[in-house]
Every structure is written in structure tokens, then in C-alpha cells.
Design an enzyme around this catalytic site. Structure first.
Site, short mmCIF file in Angstrom:
data_model
loop_
_atom_site.label_atom_id
_atom_site.label_comp_id
_atom_site.label_asym_id
_atom_site.label_seq_id
_atom_site.Cartn_x
_atom_site.Cartn_y
_atom_site.Cartn_z
N ARG A 15 -39.81 74.41 4.21
CA ARG A 15 -40.19 74.25 3.03
C ARG A 15 -41.24 75.08 2.52
NH1 ARG A 15 -37.48 70.84 -0.27
NH2 ARG A 15 -39.08 71.09 -1.68
N THR A 28 -45.05 70.58 -10.03
CA THR A 28 -44.09 69.58 -10.45
C THR A 28 -43.75 68.49 -9.52
OG1 THR A 28 -42.84 71.57 -11.54
CG2 THR A 28 -41.56 69.25 -11.22
N HIS A 190 -43.87 64.24 -5.07
CA HIS A 190 -43.96 65.78 -5.37
C HIS A 190 -43.04 66.44 -4.89
CE1 HIS A 190 -46.44 69.39 -6.22
NE2 HIS A 190 -47.45 68.56 -6.32
N HIS A 191 -42.69 67.32 -6.02
CA HIS A 191 -41.45 68.24 -5.91
C HIS A 191 -41.65 69.34 -4.49
CE1 HIS A 191 -37.53 69.63 -6.48
NE2 HIS A 191 -37.51 69.72 -7.57
N ALA A 192 -43.13 69.64 -4.28
CA ALA A 192 -43.59 70.46 -3.22
C ALA A 192 -42.95 70.31 -1.72
CB ALA A 192 -44.88 70.71 -3.16
#
Length: 223
Positions: A15, A28, A190-192
Site C-alpha cells: 500500500r 481522506t 483512514h483511507h491510507a
């Protein structure tokens, strides 16, 4: 006890690009609300004279810990993964309708965790104020329940701008639908560190866990 972590090698982490994009280019997070059928677990814990709330804390924590993407933290500017999480929740005071922050050490044995919870509530139930039990560990994630309200959406808002990669979970009041107990559960991440697929997988695994309490609920217990 200091929470243990495993360093994440960003160069080889799958990721890496998403983490950069969702922290640097477009910070985001996202929230998902799902109705969960808690019938089997609710009936099992109540028949055994347990409280449902600590069973909910245990089960959600157990399921979350099966997905490493929900256990990320920044330590000294480096990304790492916790090896275990601690549920951080609110203790409601009936006398003035206030809440106090609490946390309870997780244990994979439900009965041990349940007793830890009872000991914490007994020790801090008269501790008014925003912080009930002090010294919350770094690996604590937020999980709560609003038993007074069945909601369709619940979105926590963070105003300080600090990144938090651990999930936030909130349950609402269950309703009886076609003879089943249906409880709304909100999940914010968290989209991270996670995408919709990961959250969908969490809810699939959570529903399976609620459907089969015999796999984690050791009965009987003497309190």
C-alpha cells in the site's frame, strides 16, 4: 506494559503508493454503516448471565485484530503495526448522564477479558470526568455504543487534523426485525491504510462471529 509493534517497510509494502496519496495528496478517511444481526450472540450471552456490551467490545476487537491494515500507527515518523489492540470506550454515569473515558486490557480468552472489564467498571464507576481510567495505552482504538438510538449513519469528526490510522467503531440501539435483533454498526478508517474491500471483509467476519458464539464463548462461567 508497553504495546509492541512490528515495523512496516514502506519500500516493500503493497500500500506504499496509496499511503502516500491518501496522506499527502488527498488526505481522506471514510465511514461505513452496516446493520448487523446480533441475535445468536445476544441470546447466548444473556442466557449465560453476561452483559452484552463487554461481549461486543471483545468480539469487535477480536475480529479487527485479524486484519493488520486496521492496526497501523506512526511512531517517530515511521509506520508500524501493533501486535494487539486495546478497546477504549465510554463509561456512562446514570446519576448525571455524563461519560468517562475507559479502557480494558484485551485477552483472547473471553472470560478473562470479561473479568478485566468488570474489574475496571467496579474500580472506576464513580470516577466522574472526561477521563475515568488514566494512562490509556498507545494501542487503544475507539469503540462505543449508543444504546438509546438506532441510527442509519454515524460519522465521528476529528478537528485537530492529526492522522489516526486505527479504526473508530460505534454501535447503536438494536431493533427487532422479523424476530431478529438488528444492530447498526459504524466503522471509520483512514483511507491510507484500508479500502472498501477491507471494511467489507471486516463486516463479513464480524457477522460470522456474531452468528457462532459457541466458537469463542466458553460456557458456563461462575461470576
Amino acid at each position: 506494559m508497553q504495546p509492541t509493534t512490528i515495523p512496516v517497510d514502506l519500500n516493500s509494502w503493497s500500500r506504499r503508493d496509496y499511503f502516500y496519496y491518501f496522506t499527502k495528496m488527498m488526505p481522506t478517511g471514510f465511514n461505513v454503516n452496516v446493520d448487523v444481526d446480533i441475535t445468536a450472540t445476544y441470546d447466548a450471552v444473556r442466557a449465560a448471565d453476561y452483559h452484552f456490551f463487554p461481549a461486543y467490545l471483545y468480539l469487535v476487537t477480536k475480529v479487527i485484530q485479524g486484519q493488520p491494515e486496521f492496526m497501523m500507527v506512526m511512531q517517530d515518523g515511521r509506520l508500524a503495526q501493533f501486535t494487539e489492540l486495546t478497546p477504549s470506550y465510554s463509561l456512562f454515569h446514570d446519576d448525571d448522564h455524563s461519560i468517562s473515558g475507559m479502557w480494558t486490557d484485551y485477552n483472547s480468552d473471553f472470560q478473562v477479558f470479561y473479568q478485566n472489564y468488570l474489574d475496571d467498571v467496579t474500580a472506576y464507576q464513580h470516577q466522574q470526568g472526561a477521563v475515568g481510567k488514566p494512562n490509556q495505552p498507545e494501542n487503544a482504538y475507539m469503540i462505543n455504543m449508543m444504546p438509546w438510538l438506532h441510527f442509519n449513519s454515524y460519522t465521528p469528526l476529528v478537528f485537530n487534523g492529526l492522522p489516526n490510522f486505527l479504526p473508530t467503531v460505534e454501535a447503536g440501539k438494536y431493533e427487532i426485525k422479523n424476530g431478529r435483533r438488528i444492530m447498526p454498526v459504524s466503522f471509520t478508517i483512514h483511507h491510507a491504510v484500508a479500502d472498501g474491500y477491507h471494511v467489507s471483509r471486516f463486516f463479513d467476519r464480524l457477522q460470522t462471529a456474531f452468528d457462532h458464539p459457541q466458537k469463542w464463548l466458553n460456557l458456563p462461567v461462575c461470576r
